[in-house]
Write a protein that holds these residues in place. Structure first.
Motif, PDB file in Angstrom:
ATOM      1  N   SER A  35       0.828  -1.199   0.000  1.00 36.31           N
ATOM      2  CA  SER A  35       0.000   0.000   0.000  1.00 36.31           C
ATOM      3  C   SER A  35       0.862   1.248   0.000  1.00 36.31           C
ATOM      4  N   ALA A  49      -3.657   3.935  -1.682  1.00 38.81           N
ATOM      5  CA  ALA A  49      -3.910   2.851  -2.625  1.00 38.81           C
ATOM      6  C   ALA A  49      -3.313   1.558  -2.098  1.00 38.81           C
ATOM      7  N   THR A  58      -6.855  -3.956  -6.915  1.00 40.23           N
ATOM      8  CA  THR A  58      -6.376  -2.697  -6.364  1.00 40.23           C
ATOM      9  C   THR A  58      -7.529  -1.959  -5.698  1.00 40.23           C
ATOM     10  N   HIS A  59      -7.156  -1.060  -4.799  1.00 40.60           N
ATOM     11  CA  HIS A  59      -8.143  -0.236  -4.094  1.00 40.60           C
ATOM     12  C   HIS A  59      -7.582   1.164  -3.968  1.00 40.60           C
ATOM     13  N   TYR A  60      -8.457   2.164  -4.134  1.00 41.55           N
ATOM     14  CA  TYR A  60      -8.016   3.551  -4.063  1.00 41.55           C
ATOM     15  C   TYR A  60      -8.911   4.371  -3.144  1.00 41.55           C
ATOM     16  N   LYS A  65      -8.967   8.425  -6.831  1.00 41.44           N
ATOM     17  CA  LYS A  65      -9.508   7.499  -7.823  1.00 41.44           C
ATOM     18  C   LYS A  65      -9.577   8.178  -9.188  1.00 41.44           C
ATOM     19  N   THR A  69      -2.479   5.531  -9.994  1.00 37.93           N
ATOM     20  CA  THR A  69      -2.475   4.112 -10.318  1.00 37.93           C
ATOM     21  C   THR A  69      -1.356   3.421  -9.550  1.00 37.93           C
ATOM     22  N   LEU A  81       3.640   4.081  -7.591  1.00 32.92           N
ATOM     23  CA  LEU A  81       2.425   4.891  -7.542  1.00 32.92           C
ATOM     24  C   LEU A  81       2.556   5.967  -8.612  1.00 32.92           C
TER      25      LEU A  81
END
Length: 116
Positions: A35, A49, A58-60, A65, A69, A81
């Motif tokens: 992360s 993220a 993946t999570h943002y 968002k 990325t 990142l």
């Protein structure tokens, strides 16, 4: 021992891009969720993220968002990142984090300043 080498921080222009890198060593990188967190002056640290161990998911945070990325290269023990469309509110120290069950490791942070 566990070590992180974070790079890519610095001064970014509003609307511009920066790419952060975090090279990890001392643990089985490919088995850890990775992360990026950030902490702005006077604010609490927040999750930016997360990417699962083999990058399948993946999570943002809502605030990044569509602009940021997260990606990883397990062969290079590195997580990235990519930050696009930078805003002044993105100014913070960005930290790399590795988690697996009860194991939790943190990088030393790299500073990002977004200003014209």
């Amino acid at each position: 021992q566990v070590q992180f080498v974070e790079s890519g921080g610095g001064l970014g222009q509003p609307g511009g891009s920066l790419r952060l890198s975090c090279l990890a060593s001392g643990f089985p990188f490919s088995t850890y969720f990775m992360s990026w967190y950030r902490q702005a002056p006077g604010k609490e640290r927040e999750l930016v993220a997360t990417i699962t161990s083999f990058g399948a998911s993946t999570h943002y945070a809502d605030s990044v968002k569509g602009r940021f990325t997260v990606s990883r290269d397990n062969a290079k023990n590195t997580v990235y990142l990519q930050m696009n469309s930078l805003k002044p509110d993105d100014t913070a120290v960005y930290y790399c984090n590795a988690v697996q069950y009860l194991m939790d490791y943190w990088g030393q942070g790299t500073a990002v300043t977004v200003s014209s």
